[in-house]
Each structure stands twice: as structure tokens, then as C-alpha cells.
Scaffold this active site. Structure first.
Site, mmCIF file in Angstrom:
data_model
loop_
_atom_site.group_PDB
_atom_site.id
_atom_site.type_symbol
_atom_site.label_atom_id
_atom_site.label_comp_id
_atom_site.label_asym_id
_atom_site.label_seq_id
_atom_site.Cartn_x
_atom_site.Cartn_y
_atom_site.Cartn_z
ATOM 1 C CG ASN A 1 -0.385 -0.267 2.509
ATOM 2 O OD1 ASN A 1 0.808 -0.590 2.625
ATOM 3 N ND2 ASN A 1 -1.193 -0.154 3.549
ATOM 4 C CB CYS B 1 -2.663 -1.304 8.328
ATOM 5 S SG CYS B 1 -1.370 -0.060 8.452
ATOM 6 C CD GLU C 1 1.657 -0.924 10.422
ATOM 7 O OE1 GLU C 1 0.537 -1.394 10.741
ATOM 8 O OE2 GLU C 1 1.908 -0.461 9.310
ATOM 9 C CD GLU D 1 7.417 0.564 10.811
ATOM 10 O OE1 GLU D 1 8.286 -0.172 10.309
ATOM 11 O OE2 GLU D 1 6.325 0.802 10.275
#
Length: 517
Positions: free
Chosen positions: A180, A311, A277, A491
Site C-alpha cells: 500500500n 491498515c 506493524e 515506527e
């Protein structure tokens, strides 16, 4: 502009690749050259077997053939990365920062061309891709700024003895990206890793192999040691080889929960550090005292960016019962007005989903939702643009579902497509309990004018991020990551330095050793 299929040699340096891309348009690009990069150059796999086609989402056309890296290629890439790490980790933080700032400058200079290649490979609209590239150079600058600040601590001990700590690199880190945000993720993972003195071997999603290569060439041009950022292509088997390799110190993975579990399991065999993640089914709570215009904008941002393939999207939209009619009327009107089509056109606001299977899966969720009693107020169907070259593309009309219940499949499972599920609620306690009733915990959001309620709800929501009166606004300065099965580690932000480094304690005795024996 070009009537014929447009071919170019991807073996050239980043500048010439991106120079050539400026002439391409949707449906014209074919890539025939090697897709891997280590030891400072593009590398062809030893064998051409097991090649998989990579599709252009907007047309359904084959963009290139991807040959997965096997054990020998992975070994070469990791050895190359390790050699570079030995040199890079000995440089001072300020020396590393200068190279990274040059990489940021090159990204900024070539943003339009990088964005164009991203669109062709990923399907998202050009306006979004340009923002993604801007986030990438900002991320690079942020971590370049942090590289010179990595310091330890002095600890005074009795009798004149003392200790100090050193923040040291881990070694070779593996980054496994998602489809993505292909270019952005290559930087999100590599910039903090490199700032700390590590090397990175990066495996892009096999559906979006191209722009990570551009990043590898930009790093080389900026002056990193050859091998510091390697790109290996492949799917699950290549990922397995990377996770099991004894010279890999850490794995950072972005993707689905099932794959994340496998990455964690494989990395555990070598006791490697892991950042995960993973997916989400995030709640967006809209109270009746909100600024309704901003809440509607937030709901659209929370569901339809990158064709809904994000997400942290707020795909469970809880709306207080009293304002439900006004909310639905306006959201449906604006959803119907979203311009779906050629992602390279400036006026397009929604491009194509990543693949035919992903499109079919998203459409299947809508069909299932209707069977379970939900009502599609708009969209949820295959979309066929008027442009003939887009007839085979993976387009879908954005969908708003009402009459949703907490037990519906569309409310419980991550769809990863442009589908907004709207649910009504009455009280704060009720909606928080429902919002938290999920195995995921990536993000959440609340719209209200009541400052006490905003912070109260943010505290009670079980998620790594809570947006108050906004959604999907994630600048590099703020940490990002999940609770529960949405993963762990972070992150972005300063804290990520701790996930790409390790602490050594040095104890110094200035007197005599105690005579215990």
C-alpha cells in the site's frame, strides 16, 4: 503521448530511470531488467524459474516478471549488507547524517517521477503518491537529524568508579514491506535503521517491486557504502530465508496478522528482535456534539485513502444516534462524488485496488454484508471507467454500509478496500466497550467538542494511536504502532531509535578490585 508500449533499461542509475518514466502514461510501461539490488548495483537472479507476473492495477496489464530470490541470492545480499554495515557503523552520526540528507535532497528533487512510478505499480492516485514521497524525504531528514544525537549516559559509582552506556547498532536488519505504501515504507524502515549505523536488506511486496529499487539507487548516489541498502525480491519463501539467516539481527515487518505471526515465529528461532506493524479494524467514534463537517471529512479520510487499503483506517464508524441521518446523507453524497479512474490524472481521487483477488475479496465482503442485513447506501460494485485502456483495471465504487451490527463479518474483519461500515450508538460507556471489542488495536479516533470527553475516550481506547478531531494524520515526528494483535514496536518518532539499536553498559573501576577470595 506514446502510442507504443514504453520500455526502458532499469539498470541505469536512479536519475535516468526516473527521466524515462516522465514520458510514460497509464498502460504504457513494461519493465524487463533485473529487480534486485545489492553490492551497489542491480542483480539478476541466477535462474529465471518460478517467475510471477506483476500487474499494473489500473489496466490489469503485466508490468514485469518477478523472479523470487533463492538461498544463494539472499546469502549474497546479506553478506553485501554486512560488509557495508562494518564501514557505516564506524562513521560518526554526523557523517551518516550528511549522506542521509543528500538522499533526502535527491528524493525531493525527483518527487514527481518517483510518485508516477509508484502510481503505475500501486494503483493509488497521483495526488496521494506525491504526499507519500514528501513523507519519505521528511522521514529521511528527521532521522538524519537524529543520527548525531545518539548518545549514552554517565553513571557515577562509589569510590570514584563509574559506568557509561553506549547506544550501538544491531547489524544487518531486514525490512519486509507492504503493497500500500511501497516507497514510503522502504524509507520508514531504512532511515532509522541507517541513522543508528545498521544496514538493511529490504524485501518489497511481490506486487509492488519497483520503487524500492529507486530508493536503493538514491542511497548509492547519496554516498552510502555499497550494500548498505539491498533489495531482494520474492514472496513467502524469500521472506523465510531472510528471517532465518544467522547474520540478520532484526526483522521489521508490515503486513497481515497471519504473516506477522509467522515472521515472529521464524525470528524467534534466532532470538532476533522484531517489529510488527499489522492489520486493524479501527473504531472512529463521532459524538453528537462534534463539528459535523469535520467529522464527515474525517470519516472519508479514515476509509477511502489508497482505495481503503490502509491498515490504520477507521473502518468501524460509530455515529451517535441523534446525528445519524445528517451524517449518512452527507457522507453518501460525498462518497458518490469521489472521482474513480485513471490514477495518473490530477482530478482522480480514487485509483485501482492492488489486484484482482483483492478486488474480489472487497466485493465479497459487501455481498456478505448484505446477506447479513446491512444496506449499501452507495457503491460496493465493480467500477468500469470510460477509458478503454482501463477496462481490465481493478476498480471498485466506494461503499457506505448502514444497518451494521457488531457481529457482522464486515465489522469484525479487515476488508482492505473502500468500504465504510456505519454503526449507531447511544452512550459513551457503551461505544467504548464496543470499540474495544476486537482483537486489533492499531488506531482509533474520536470527534467531539467536549475536551474532557476527548481525552477521557482517548485514554480508554485500546489502540496505539488515537486521533482527536482528525484521522489518518501521521507525520514522521509521532510514533506509530499497535496494541494487541495489531503488533508491537514502533515506527516513526524519536522512540524508533530504540528499536534499531542496542545498549551496552561499560563499567570502569579506578581503584583496586575487592579481595573477596
Amino acid at each position: 503521448y506514446f502510442s507504443e508500449t514504453f520500455r526502458y533499461n532499469l539498470c541505469e542509475m536512479a536519475q535516468s530511470i526516473l527521466d524515462t518514466i516522465s514520458g510514460a502514461s497509464t498502460g504504457t510501461l513494461v519493465v524487463t531488467e533485473p529487480l534486485n539490488f545489492w553490492a551497489g548495483k542491480r542483480v539478476k537472479t541466477r535462474e529465471d524459474k518460478n517467475a510471477e507476473p506483476v500487474f499494473e492495477p489500473a489496466t490489469g496489464r503485466v508490468l514485469c516478471q518477478l523472479v523470487p530470490c533463492g538461498a544463494e541470492e539472499v546469502e549474497e545480499a546479506i553478506q553485501s549488507a554486512h560488509s557495508a554495515y562494518v564501514k557505516w557503523s564506524k562513521m560518526s552520526g554526523m557523517e551518516r547524517a550528511r549522506v542521509m540528507l543528500e538522499a533526502a535532497r535527491i528524493i525531493r528533487e525527483r518527487r514527481e517521477k518517483i510518485a508516477k512510478l509508484e502510481v503505475i505499480n500501486n494503483g493509488k492516485c497521483i495526488t496521494e503518491a506525491l504526499v507519500d514521497v514528501d513523507v519519505a524525504w521528511q522521514t529521511m531528514e528527521f532521522y538524519a537529524g537524529m543520527a548525531g544525537t545518539l548518545t549514552g549516559q554517565h553513571i557515577q559509582l562509589p569510590g570514584g568508579a563509574f559506568a557509561y552506556t553506549r547506544r550501538e547498532a544491531l547489524g544487518v536488519c531486514v525490512g519486509i514491506g507492504a503493497f500500500n505504501y511501497p516507497f514510503q515504507i522502504s524509507v520508514t524502515k531504512s532511515a532509522p535503521a541507517l541513522a543508528c549505523g545498521n544496514a538493511m536488506v529490504f524485501k518489497p511486496s511481490p506486487m509492488t517491486p519497483l520503487t524500492a529499487l529507486v530508493m536503493a539507487e538514491i542511497y548509492k548516489e547519496a554516498g552510502v557504502p555499497d550494500g548498505l541498502f539491498c533489495v531482494v525480491q520474492g514472496g513467502a519463501e524469500t521472506g523465510t530465508l531472510l528471517c532465518h539467516h544467522p547474520k540478520v539481527a532484526k526483522v521489521s515487518f508490515t503486513g497481515s496478522v497471519p504473516t506477522g505471526k509467522k515472521v515472529m515465529e521464524m525470528s524467534a528461532k534466532g532470538v532476533k528482535q522484531v517489529t510488527l506493524e499489522l492489520g486493524g479494524k479501527s473504531p472512529l467514534i463521532i459524538f453528537k456534539d462534534c463539528d459535523l463537517e469535520n467529522a464527515i471529512r474525517g470519516a472519508l479520510m479514515a476509509n477511502f485513502l489508497t482505495q481503503g487499503q490502509v491498515c490504520c483506517n477507521g473502518t468501524r464508524v460509530f455515529v451517535q444516534r441523534e446525528i445519524m441521518p445528517q451524517f449518512l446523507e452527507e457522507v453518501v453524497k460525498r462518497t458518490k462524488a469521489i472521482s474513480v479512474g485513471d490514477p495518473l490524472l490530477d482530478g482522480t481521487r480514487m485509483g485501482a485496488l492492488i489486484s484482482k483477488p483483492q478486488l474480489d475479496k472487497a466485493l465479497g465482503f459487501v455481498t456478505q454484508a448484505k446477506k447479513e442485513g446491512a444496506k449499501a447506501l452507495c457503491g460496493g460494485d465493480p467500477f468500469v471507467p470510460t477509458d478503454p485502456k482501463l477496462k481490465g483495471g481493478y476498480f471498485m465504487s466506494p461503499c457506505v454500509l448502514e444497518n451494521c451490527r457488531d457481529d457482522m463479518t464486515c465489522v469484525k474483519e479487515e476488508i482492505f478496500g473502500p468500504v465504510m461500515s456505519v454503526l449507531s450508538f447511544d452512550s459513551e460507556d457503551e461505544v467504548i466497550q464496543r470499540a474495544n471489542n476486537t482483537t486489533y488495536g492499531l488506531a482509533s479516533g474520536v470527534f467531539t467538542r467536549d475536551i474532557s470527553r476527548a481525552h477521557r475516550v482517548a485514554e480508554r481506547l485500546e489502540a496505539g494511536t488515537c486521533f482527536i478531531n482528525n484521522y489518518n494524520n501521521s507525520p514522521v515526528e509521532m510514533p506509530f504502532g499497535g496494541y494487541k494483535m495489531s503488533g508491537f514496536g514502533r515506527e516513526n518518532g524519536q522512540v524508533t531509535i530504540e528499536y534499531y539499536s542496542q545498549l551496552k553498559t561499560v563499567v570502569v573501576e579506578l581503584g583496586d578490585v575487592e579481595n573477596h577470595f
